[in-house]
Write an enzyme that holds these catalytic residues in place. Sequence first.
Site, PDB file in Angstrom:
ATOM      1  CB  CYS A 180      -0.939  -0.013   1.196  1.00 25.09           C
ATOM      2  SG  CYS A 180      -1.909  -1.526   1.297  1.00 25.09           S
ATOM      3  CG  HIS A 314      -2.101   4.199   5.243  1.00 19.80           C
ATOM      4  ND1 HIS A 314      -2.125   4.129   3.869  1.00 19.80           N
ATOM      5  CD2 HIS A 314      -2.203   2.913   5.688  1.00 19.80           C
ATOM      6  CE1 HIS A 314      -2.232   2.859   3.491  1.00 19.80           C
ATOM      7  NE2 HIS A 314      -2.279   2.102   4.575  1.00 19.80           N
ATOM      8  CD  GLU A 325      -1.563   7.290   9.386  1.00 16.76           C
ATOM      9  OE1 GLU A 325      -1.257   8.132   8.527  1.00 16.76           O
ATOM     10  OE2 GLU A 325      -2.471   6.453   9.233  1.00 16.76           O
ATOM     11  CE  LYS A 343      -5.937   3.970   2.660  1.00 19.68           C
ATOM     12  NZ  LYS A 343      -5.149   5.200   2.780  1.00 19.68           N
ATOM     13  CG  HIS A 348      -6.708   0.474   1.711  1.00 19.12           C
ATOM     14  ND1 HIS A 348      -5.783   1.003   0.826  1.00 19.12           N
ATOM     15  CD2 HIS A 348      -5.969  -0.129   2.695  1.00 19.12           C
ATOM     16  CE1 HIS A 348      -4.558   0.744   1.254  1.00 19.12           C
ATOM     17  NE2 HIS A 348      -4.654   0.059   2.384  1.00 19.12           N
ATOM     18  CG  PHE A 406      -0.262  -5.882   4.710  1.00 20.11           C
ATOM     19  CD1 PHE A 406      -0.722  -5.196   5.821  1.00 20.11           C
ATOM     20  CD2 PHE A 406      -1.146  -6.707   4.035  1.00 20.11           C
ATOM     21  CE1 PHE A 406      -2.030  -5.318   6.251  1.00 20.11           C
ATOM     22  CE2 PHE A 406      -2.458  -6.841   4.451  1.00 20.11           C
ATOM     23  CZ  PHE A 406      -2.908  -6.148   5.565  1.00 20.11           C
TER      24      PHE A 406
END
Length: 427
Positions: A180, A314, A325, A343, A348, A406
């Site tokens: 991502c 994110h 985050e 998102k 996403h 990831f």
Amino acid sequence: MSSAKSSELSIVGNRVVVTAAEALSAAGTGRESLMRGLEQNQCMGVPSGYHLPIELVARYRDALPDMPRFIDDRKSVLGWKCAELAYQSTGWDVNSVSKSAKTVVFVGTGLSSITPYEMNEDLLGHIVETEHGLRFDREKMANDLRSNLAAPKRHMPHHFGQALAESVGAIRSGSNFSACAAASQAIASGFWSIRRGEAEVALVGGHDSMDHPMGLLSFLVLGALSTDRCRPFDSDRNGFMLGEGAGMLVLESYDHARRRGATILAEVLGAGSSMDAWNPTAPHPEGLGAERAMRRALKDASISPSQVDYVNAHGTGTPLGDVAESQAIYRVCGDTVSVSSIKGAVGHCIAAAGAVEAVACVGMLSEGWVAGTTGLATPDSACPTKNLLEPSPIAPQVIVSNSFGFGGQNASLVFSTVEFADGQSSN
């Protein structure tokens, strides 16, 4: 950018500006559709249509052309259409680019779209009967699979990027396959190429679609998908809503853009990247990798955290990711900077997420407002940042955009309004 802020800037190398930024997303086609969708602060997910324990998918619903070059590869068709849209918006004939400028192409891309049918077609057609029984005709299969139209070739990560680079006569191209964070890292690669003087123009961005059973099942097995809708930073969040789409930006050196009379939308000031090396899927619980990426981006931009007006998080809506985050942003920028995630609205977009969000950041700088966090109703007390519930009339001058993937892949970009020689802002 105010004189107080701009006086602290010390950019080494070429200045890099954005002259086009377009997206395909659940909001529709183009940056304008994306911005109007975010303005509504509504979830754009639709019923998934799959017999799986999820309700919504944020799907691109406009028509896409048939492209023999990208048979059964939806993500590449999304990327191609978006790249064409970006170049059209520059008012620049794509066929003339290679003749007038040193151009590079960098794109972030996702997992293969190869289907079980394609795999069977490639393999079963090469089984032959011999005196010893059924065997693969390996020589014939190897020759057939060399074709650019064979599924293994068509679904290689760099197939799309190479084709796009050839179409614009690029001197160099690269594909980022870093989950991502892929699109943001691709944007960073183009930015650095121009700043170092290796190129004058960069077509950068990302494209992805995992809107198929294997894609959804992969995230379900990991426990990453929400059963209903995405609620970033909310105390009741339970995962992300899968999105799909593409985002493409045209970057140019400031001097090149001014020489050709381009409309300048924003400036890229810096980029930073890091690797957690913590867990195959989970982020470091304190967001140390995320913090490193943001600090490196700000250092690369030669600005201080106090100069940041807004952070595009994110913010996927996962229980662990949002806390990590938020803590990282808090340590870097404190609790007064405005933060939101888009998102909850457009889902996403996986490898394309950073590009779609970069387009949104350019739109926010151009229009003078910032998006809210769609789906956020009850802020989680474990997330210490100032997370916006609704769109805000803040007129940002400096934006940090985060993308974390990831495997601990982290990338941050710094965008700003542009200060012209006469002191006028790009707003």
